[in-house]
Design a protein around this motif. Structure first.
Motif, short mmCIF file in Angstrom:
data_model
loop_
_atom_site.label_atom_id
_atom_site.label_comp_id
_atom_site.label_asym_id
_atom_site.label_seq_id
_atom_site.Cartn_x
_atom_site.Cartn_y
_atom_site.Cartn_z
N GLU A 66 -50.05 -3.07 11.10
CA GLU A 66 -50.04 -2.82 12.54
C GLU A 66 -51.40 -2.26 12.99
O GLU A 66 -51.96 -2.69 14.00
CB GLU A 66 -48.92 -1.86 12.92
CG GLU A 66 -48.77 -1.73 14.42
CD GLU A 66 -48.70 -0.32 14.94
OE1 GLU A 66 -48.31 -0.15 16.10
OE2 GLU A 66 -49.06 0.61 14.20
N LYS A 67 -51.92 -1.33 12.22
CA LYS A 67 -53.23 -0.74 12.54
C LYS A 67 -54.32 -1.81 12.53
O LYS A 67 -55.17 -1.86 13.43
CB LYS A 67 -53.55 0.37 11.53
CG LYS A 67 -54.80 1.13 11.82
CD LYS A 67 -55.00 2.28 10.84
CE LYS A 67 -56.27 3.04 11.14
NZ LYS A 67 -56.46 4.15 10.19
N TYR A 68 -54.29 -2.70 11.54
CA TYR A 68 -55.25 -3.80 11.47
C TYR A 68 -55.15 -4.71 12.69
O TYR A 68 -56.17 -5.08 13.29
CB TYR A 68 -55.05 -4.61 10.19
CG TYR A 68 -55.74 -5.95 10.22
CD1 TYR A 68 -57.13 -6.03 10.15
CD2 TYR A 68 -55.02 -7.13 10.34
CE1 TYR A 68 -57.78 -7.26 10.20
CE2 TYR A 68 -55.66 -8.36 10.39
CZ TYR A 68 -57.03 -8.42 10.33
OH TYR A 68 -57.67 -9.63 10.39
N LEU A 69 -53.93 -5.07 13.08
CA LEU A 69 -53.76 -5.97 14.22
C LEU A 69 -54.28 -5.38 15.52
O LEU A 69 -54.57 -6.11 16.47
CB LEU A 69 -52.29 -6.36 14.38
CG LEU A 69 -51.73 -7.32 13.33
CD1 LEU A 69 -50.25 -7.55 13.57
CD2 LEU A 69 -52.49 -8.64 13.33
N LYS A 70 -54.41 -4.05 15.57
CA LYS A 70 -54.93 -3.40 16.78
C LYS A 70 -56.44 -3.27 16.78
O LYS A 70 -57.01 -2.82 17.77
CB LYS A 70 -54.27 -2.03 16.94
CG LYS A 70 -52.80 -2.16 17.32
CD LYS A 70 -52.15 -0.82 17.56
CE LYS A 70 -50.74 -1.00 18.09
NZ LYS A 70 -50.11 0.27 18.44
N THR A 71 -57.11 -3.70 15.70
CA THR A 71 -58.57 -3.70 15.66
C THR A 71 -59.09 -4.99 16.30
O THR A 71 -58.33 -5.95 16.50
CB THR A 71 -59.10 -3.62 14.22
OG1 THR A 71 -58.74 -4.82 13.52
CG2 THR A 71 -58.58 -2.39 13.50
N ALA A 72 -60.38 -5.05 16.57
CA ALA A 72 -60.97 -6.25 17.15
C ALA A 72 -60.78 -7.45 16.22
O ALA A 72 -60.42 -8.55 16.67
CB ALA A 72 -62.45 -6.02 17.45
N SER A 73 -61.02 -7.28 14.94
CA SER A 73 -60.87 -8.41 14.01
C SER A 73 -59.39 -8.79 13.86
O SER A 73 -59.07 -9.98 13.73
CB SER A 73 -61.49 -8.10 12.65
OG SER A 73 -60.88 -6.99 12.05
N GLY A 74 -58.50 -7.82 13.91
CA GLY A 74 -57.08 -8.11 13.84
C GLY A 74 -56.59 -8.87 15.06
O GLY A 74 -55.78 -9.79 14.96
N ARG A 75 -57.08 -8.48 16.24
CA ARG A 75 -56.71 -9.21 17.46
C ARG A 75 -57.24 -10.64 17.42
O ARG A 75 -56.56 -11.57 17.82
CB ARG A 75 -57.22 -8.47 18.70
CG ARG A 75 -56.41 -7.22 19.01
CD ARG A 75 -56.76 -6.62 20.37
NE ARG A 75 -58.17 -6.28 20.50
CZ ARG A 75 -58.72 -5.11 20.15
NH1 ARG A 75 -57.94 -4.16 19.65
NH2 ARG A 75 -60.00 -4.89 20.31
N ALA A 76 -58.46 -10.82 16.91
CA ALA A 76 -59.02 -12.15 16.80
C ALA A 76 -58.21 -13.00 15.81
O ALA A 76 -57.92 -14.17 16.07
CB ALA A 76 -60.48 -12.08 16.34
N PHE A 77 -57.81 -12.40 14.69
CA PHE A 77 -56.97 -13.08 13.72
C PHE A 77 -55.65 -13.52 14.35
O PHE A 77 -55.22 -14.67 14.21
CB PHE A 77 -56.72 -12.17 12.51
CG PHE A 77 -55.62 -12.64 11.61
CD1 PHE A 77 -55.86 -13.67 10.70
CD2 PHE A 77 -54.36 -12.10 11.67
CE1 PHE A 77 -54.84 -14.12 9.85
CE2 PHE A 77 -53.34 -12.54 10.85
CZ PHE A 77 -53.58 -13.57 9.94
N ALA A 78 -55.00 -12.60 15.05
CA ALA A 78 -53.72 -12.90 15.67
C ALA A 78 -53.85 -14.00 16.72
O ALA A 78 -53.01 -14.90 16.79
CB ALA A 78 -53.13 -11.64 16.29
N LYS A 79 -54.90 -13.95 17.50
CA LYS A 79 -55.10 -14.96 18.54
C LYS A 79 -55.30 -16.35 17.94
O LYS A 79 -54.78 -17.33 18.45
CB LYS A 79 -56.31 -14.58 19.41
CG LYS A 79 -56.53 -15.49 20.58
CD LYS A 79 -57.66 -14.98 21.45
CE LYS A 79 -57.87 -15.89 22.64
NZ LYS A 79 -58.94 -15.41 23.50
#
Length: 82
Positions: A66-79
């Motif tokens: 969850e913490k990773y997904l809230k980072t810039a790289s995590g958001r880019a990954f999710a998108k």
């Protein structure tokens, strides 16, 4: 042995413009709270739908993801991938 499952979830507003990432033990109840306006950060973008969710048996790994997904790289990954 009782499993303590944690869900990391990504919500999407129905217009597709807003996303929210969170963690919970009860995904259905948490979505209901988001859609009832009981969560401050999501109340003004209701209604929400679940875009993706991930179940973890290891609570520490769930919090880390969850913490990773809230980072810039995590958001880019999710998108790009989710």
């Amino acid at each position: 042995m009782e499993l303590n499952v944690k869900y990391v979830y990504i919500l999407e507003s129905l217009d597709g413009q807003q996303h929210y990432t969170g963690i919970t033990a009860d995904l259905k109840a948490r979505l209901s709270k988001h859609n009832a306006g009981e969560v401050t950060h999501t109340a003004k973008f209701r209604p929400w739908q679940i875009k993706s969710y991930f179940a973890f048996n290891d609570e520490a790994k769930a919090w880390a993801f969850e913490k990773y997904l809230k980072t810039a790289s995590g958001r880019a990954f999710a998108k790009k991938r989710l």
